[in-house]
Design an enzyme around this catalytic site. Structure first.
Site, PDB file in Angstrom:
ATOM      1  N   ASP A  19      41.999  43.924  39.261  1.00  0.00           N
ATOM      2  CA  ASP A  19      40.898  44.200  38.415  1.00  0.00           C
ATOM      3  C   ASP A  19      41.577  44.303  37.248  1.00  0.00           C
ATOM      4  OD1 ASP A  19      38.262  44.735  40.138  1.00  0.00           O
ATOM      5  OD2 ASP A  19      39.832  45.744  41.131  1.00  0.00           O
ATOM      6  N   TYR A 191      47.378  41.569  51.650  1.00  0.00           N
ATOM      7  CA  TYR A 191      46.890  42.801  52.039  1.00  0.00           C
ATOM      8  C   TYR A 191      47.793  43.171  53.260  1.00  0.00           C
ATOM      9  CZ  TYR A 191      43.349  42.352  48.377  1.00  0.00           C
ATOM     10  OH  TYR A 191      42.507  42.021  47.525  1.00  0.00           O
ATOM     11  N   GLN A 252      53.491  40.591  34.741  1.00  0.00           N
ATOM     12  CA  GLN A 252      52.478  39.206  34.986  1.00  0.00           C
ATOM     13  C   GLN A 252      53.198  38.038  34.900  1.00  0.00           C
ATOM     14  OE1 GLN A 252      48.788  40.164  32.777  1.00  0.00           O
ATOM     15  NE2 GLN A 252      47.704  40.460  34.609  1.00  0.00           N
ATOM     16  N   GLU A 270      42.070  38.208  43.694  1.00  0.00           N
ATOM     17  CA  GLU A 270      41.732  37.166  42.899  1.00  0.00           C
ATOM     18  C   GLU A 270      42.739  36.696  41.754  1.00  0.00           C
ATOM     19  OE1 GLU A 270      38.135  36.761  39.351  1.00  0.00           O
ATOM     20  OE2 GLU A 270      37.719  37.682  41.297  1.00  0.00           O
ATOM     21  N   ASP A 271      43.329  37.918  41.262  1.00  0.00           N
ATOM     22  CA  ASP A 271      44.349  37.356  40.201  1.00  0.00           C
ATOM     23  C   ASP A 271      45.461  36.366  40.460  1.00  0.00           C
ATOM     24  OD1 ASP A 271      45.272  37.780  37.395  1.00  0.00           O
ATOM     25  OD2 ASP A 271      46.753  38.776  38.294  1.00  0.00           O
TER      26      ASP A 271
END
Length: 380
Positions: A19, A191, A252, A270-271
């Site tokens: 997020d 994960y 990042q 997602e990222d």
């Protein structure tokens, strides 16, 4: 100048780095590429600091990369609501902030930035208004096709990737282990996955060297159990054909460089999933598992879209490996079928990347959407 236009982005950290990763990239891009004044509200500065070392976890207000960062805690300080308000992933704005918006009915846009999905219904819902506590709010959906918001990706990243060379890749990976001839280079981020032990065993027995670069994360305890030893950040372990390095948490920009340097990228959430697509190389996605199995439909929807133009055999083995990695099965058999198709999948990934670029990035599409709803304009 766009500096007079203020944007607020609210982010609750749910998935450790996903997020905040999305929100931080968006905030930086809006500030850098559009010269907007951006304020990012984050409830978990500790997770934020893991991907942006400059963040101080004990400061209520700070500026980083020309973005004002606020620690989001209750009660929220009295602040003037921005011209554009982004509620990331339905995080629910503070009641006091909504009350302040009602008390100041200027020409403003309130958006809910939704999670990414390839499902068919997304196009029909993208951009729709929804009255929220007496104020209009719009749903903005990222996506892979026309009629959606596109994917988050900066111009600077595209230019840097275009200039990235094989020598750059070898030097970057060489920080942890020298690149071997004829090896397959794999970044491994997921994960907790029960298929990891079998995959590591398979790589140890490979006829071709397998060089793995694994950022610190949820896989680490499983890797330690499978290999029978502690794996501190910075360590490299060699077992048979497998060489595995544990990377300290990456910024990042450095994580992008890792993706550009590998032959195959395992990603999650997602990222990192989006960044792997911008890298234009084959990827294996571990989707966030949901209790009601809703993630299965999302996974299948993306695979159907992504593989529509992929050659038949490559598409089948690619689909099979994704299903095994996400739902369980014979990982070793799936890997042996996947490996010979890597070259064809690399060409397909590059073509997919080019199509994404043509559709425009999320921040640009977001600015255009805002411009269509207000009398003032963000200048391009």
């Amino acid at each position: 100048m766009n500096k007079t236009i203020h944007w607020d982005i609210f982010c609750r950290v749910v998935d450790n780095y996903g997020d905040i990763g999305v929100c931080w990239r968006l905030a930086r891009q809006l500030s850098r590429e559009y010269d907007l004044t951006v304020r990012l509200w984050v409830d978990d500065l500790i997770s934020f600091q893991r991907i942006q070392a400059d963040i101080c976890t004990d400061l209520p207000v700070q500026v980083c990369a020309d973005v004002e960062v606020r620690h989001w805690c209750e009660p929220l300080p009295d602040v003037e609501p921005a011209d554009v308000v982004i509620e990331a992933f339905a995080c629910d704005l503070p009641a006091s902030y909504i009350a302040a918006m009602k008390a100041d009915p200027r020409d403003r846009v309130w958006l809910n930035l939704e999670y990414l999905s390839a499902e068919d219904w997304v196009q029909g819902c993208h951009g729709l208004p929804s009255p929220a506590q007496g104020l209009p709010k719009f749903f903005f959906f990222p996506g892979f096709v026309d009629g959606t918001g596109g994917l988050l990706g900066e111009q600077a990243q595209l230019y840097a990737k275009a200039a990235w060379s094989q020598a750059d890749s070898d030097a970057y990976l060489g920080q942890w282990q020298a690149v071997q001839a004829n090896s397959i280079k794999v970044s491994l981020f997921a994960y907790a996955n029960q298929g990891l032990a079998d995959l590591l065993s398979c790589w140890q027995q490979s006829e071709r060297p397998v060089q793995v670069y694994m950022p610190e994360g949820l896989l680490l305890p499983l890797a330690e159990a499978a290999l029978g030893q502690a794996l501190p950040a910075g360590a490299t372990i060699c077992r048979g054909a497998l060489s595995l390095s544990v990377l300290p948490m990456q910024s990042q920009d450095d994580y992008d460089r890792l993706l550009w340097s590998c032959d195959l990228n395992f990603v999650r959430g997602e990222d990192s999933f989006v960044r792997a697509q911008w890298a234009g190389l084959p990827l294996i996605w571990h989707i966030y598992p949901q209790d009601d199995d809703a993630h299965r439909a999302k996974l299948d929807a993306f695979l159907a879209l992504y593989l529509a133009a992929c050659p038949g055999k490559s598409a089948q083995v690619f689909n099979d490996f994704w299903q095994v990695w996400n739902h369980g099965g014979d990982v070793k058999a799936a890997w042996h079928k996947l490996l010979p198709e890597i070259l064809a999948l690399k060409s397909h990934a590059a073509a997919w990347n080019e199509n994404l670029i043509k559709r425009g990035d999320l921040a640009t599409n977001l600015v255009r959407f805002v411009n269509s709803k207000v009398k003032w304009r963000v200048k391009f």
